[in-house]
Design a protein around this motif. Structure first.
Motif, PDB file in Angstrom:
ATOM      1  N   THR A 187       0.835  -1.197   0.000  1.00 42.31           N
ATOM      2  CA  THR A 187       0.000   0.000   0.000  1.00 42.31           C
ATOM      3  C   THR A 187       0.873   1.251   0.000  1.00 42.31           C
ATOM      4  O   THR A 187       0.629   2.200  -0.756  1.00 42.31           O
ATOM      5  CB  THR A 187      -0.954  -0.002   1.208  1.00 42.31           C
ATOM      6  OG1 THR A 187      -1.783  -1.172   1.127  1.00 42.31           O
ATOM      7  CG2 THR A 187      -1.817   1.248   1.252  1.00 42.31           C
ATOM      8  N   TRP A 188       1.889   1.272   0.830  1.00 45.28           N
ATOM      9  CA  TRP A 188       2.827   2.401   0.900  1.00 45.28           C
ATOM     10  C   TRP A 188       3.488   2.619  -0.455  1.00 45.28           C
ATOM     11  O   TRP A 188       3.550   3.726  -0.966  1.00 45.28           O
ATOM     12  CB  TRP A 188       3.876   2.128   1.986  1.00 45.28           C
ATOM     13  CG  TRP A 188       4.882   3.219   2.155  1.00 45.28           C
ATOM     14  CD1 TRP A 188       4.805   4.270   3.028  1.00 45.28           C
ATOM     15  CD2 TRP A 188       6.128   3.375   1.460  1.00 45.28           C
ATOM     16  NE1 TRP A 188       5.921   5.065   2.903  1.00 45.28           N
ATOM     17  CE2 TRP A 188       6.747   4.537   1.941  1.00 45.28           C
ATOM     18  CE3 TRP A 188       6.774   2.642   0.462  1.00 45.28           C
ATOM     19  CZ2 TRP A 188       7.980   4.981   1.478  1.00 45.28           C
ATOM     20  CZ3 TRP A 188       7.995   3.089   0.002  1.00 45.28           C
ATOM     21  CH2 TRP A 188       8.579   4.243   0.498  1.00 45.28           C
ATOM     22  N   MET A 189       4.013   1.530  -1.043  1.00 46.77           N
ATOM     23  CA  MET A 189       4.702   1.638  -2.327  1.00 46.77           C
ATOM     24  C   MET A 189       3.767   2.143  -3.421  1.00 46.77           C
ATOM     25  O   MET A 189       4.133   3.002  -4.223  1.00 46.77           O
ATOM     26  CB  MET A 189       5.299   0.298  -2.744  1.00 46.77           C
ATOM     27  CG  MET A 189       6.046   0.371  -4.070  1.00 46.77           C
ATOM     28  SD  MET A 189       6.242  -1.211  -4.905  1.00 46.77           S
ATOM     29  CE  MET A 189       4.575  -1.632  -5.329  1.00 46.77           C
ATOM     30  N   LEU A 190       2.570   1.604  -3.469  1.00 49.76           N
ATOM     31  CA  LEU A 190       1.626   2.029  -4.499  1.00 49.76           C
ATOM     32  C   LEU A 190       1.239   3.497  -4.337  1.00 49.76           C
ATOM     33  O   LEU A 190       1.009   4.190  -5.328  1.00 49.76           O
ATOM     34  CB  LEU A 190       0.389   1.129  -4.492  1.00 49.76           C
ATOM     35  CG  LEU A 190       0.639  -0.252  -5.093  1.00 49.76           C
ATOM     36  CD1 LEU A 190      -0.462  -1.232  -4.694  1.00 49.76           C
ATOM     37  CD2 LEU A 190       0.789  -0.176  -6.603  1.00 49.76           C
ATOM     38  N   GLU A 191       1.187   3.977  -3.129  1.00 48.95           N
ATOM     39  CA  GLU A 191       0.935   5.406  -2.895  1.00 48.95           C
ATOM     40  C   GLU A 191       2.024   6.243  -3.562  1.00 48.95           C
ATOM     41  O   GLU A 191       1.744   7.229  -4.233  1.00 48.95           O
ATOM     42  CB  GLU A 191       0.878   5.682  -1.390  1.00 48.95           C
ATOM     43  CG  GLU A 191       0.753   7.131  -1.032  1.00 48.95           C
ATOM     44  CD  GLU A 191      -0.687   7.630  -1.105  1.00 48.95           C
ATOM     45  OE1 GLU A 191      -0.864   8.855  -1.091  1.00 48.95           O
ATOM     46  OE2 GLU A 191      -1.611   6.815  -1.179  1.00 48.95           O
ATOM     47  N   VAL A 192       3.260   5.828  -3.394  1.00 52.99           N
ATOM     48  CA  VAL A 192       4.390   6.535  -4.018  1.00 52.99           C
ATOM     49  C   VAL A 192       4.284   6.454  -5.532  1.00 52.99           C
ATOM     50  O   VAL A 192       4.383   7.465  -6.236  1.00 52.99           O
ATOM     51  CB  VAL A 192       5.735   5.933  -3.543  1.00 52.99           C
ATOM     52  CG1 VAL A 192       6.901   6.493  -4.348  1.00 52.99           C
ATOM     53  CG2 VAL A 192       5.938   6.187  -2.061  1.00 52.99           C
ATOM     54  N   VAL A 193       4.080   5.251  -6.046  1.00 56.83           N
ATOM     55  CA  VAL A 193       4.053   5.033  -7.497  1.00 56.83           C
ATOM     56  C   VAL A 193       2.877   5.761  -8.151  1.00 56.83           C
ATOM     57  O   VAL A 193       3.027   6.374  -9.200  1.00 56.83           O
ATOM     58  CB  VAL A 193       4.004   3.516  -7.803  1.00 56.83           C
ATOM     59  CG1 VAL A 193       3.727   3.259  -9.269  1.00 56.83           C
ATOM     60  CG2 VAL A 193       5.315   2.858  -7.377  1.00 56.83           C
TER      61      VAL A 193
ATOM     62  N   ALA B  31       4.340  11.196  -5.339  1.00 58.27           N
ATOM     63  CA  ALA B  31       4.834  11.933  -4.178  1.00 58.27           C
ATOM     64  C   ALA B  31       5.798  11.076  -3.372  1.00 58.27           C
ATOM     65  O   ALA B  31       5.526   9.907  -3.110  1.00 58.27           O
ATOM     66  CB  ALA B  31       3.665  12.362  -3.301  1.00 58.27           C
ATOM     67  N   ALA B  32       6.913  11.660  -2.996  1.00 54.84           N
ATOM     68  CA  ALA B  32       7.862  10.959  -2.134  1.00 54.84           C
ATOM     69  C   ALA B  32       7.209  10.729  -0.778  1.00 54.84           C
ATOM     70  O   ALA B  32       6.520  11.602  -0.257  1.00 54.84           O
ATOM     71  CB  ALA B  32       9.139  11.766  -1.984  1.00 54.84           C
TER      72      ALA B  32
END
Length: 163
Positions: free
Chosen positions: A63-69, A73-74
């Motif tokens: 979930t964290w990674m997909l938020e970035v991708v 946003a960093a």
């Protein structure tokens, strides 16, 4: 239009398999199959996590990674590793599996993108971030198999390495 080099093409072909399994290791579907909610919540003596807890952790990071991708946003890393280990019980098992497969379907849409060399999240490229999390997922799925072996729930009916 530039033609990708052979290394880029090989990486782009390999990346989706890193999340799902392949010749080198048992696939995620088999790793989670034929496991009851009670088995998934069982924490073997001497080990810190159950299968359900491991999957909740994988889901947290995907979930964290997909938020970035997906937002571009960093995102800062959590202050403590314990923040990435949500509680997980037998009652959560079906939801955890469904959520994992939903997240995996979202990841699939990114692993074949032509812009894997684009920068994301500080100093990583999209391809590096996806590969990093594929390795993280594979690492924890190895643990899932070990937990299953210790609770005598391995191999699943579909088969799996037993050595």
């Amino acid at each position: 239009m530039t033609t990708p080099n052979p290394t880029q093409l090989a990486f782009a072909r390999l990346l989706p398999r890193l999340y799902r399994g392949g010749q080198a290791y048992v696939g995620v579907e088999a790793s989670l199959s034929d496991l009851s909610a009670e088995q998934a919540a069982t924490r073997p003596a001497g080990l810190p996590h159950s299968v359900a807890e491991l999957l909740a952790h994988v889901n947290w990071w995907l979930t964290w990674m997909l938020e970035v991708v997906e937002t571009g946003a960093a995102a800062p890393y959590p202050a403590h590793a314990s923040d990435t280990w949500p509680a997980a019980t037998a009652a959560d098992w079906e939801h955890l599996k469904s959520e994992f497969y939903r997240l995996l379907a979202r990841v699939d849409t990114h692993t074949s993108r032509p812009d894997l060399q684009s920068p994301v999240n500080h100093d990583e490229t999209l391809g590096e971030l996806l590969a990093d999390f594929a390795l993280h997922t594979a690492h924890h799925f190895g643990q899932i198999i070990t937990v299953r072996q210790l609770i005598h729930a391995w191999p699943p009916a579909s088969g799996g390495d037993t050595w």
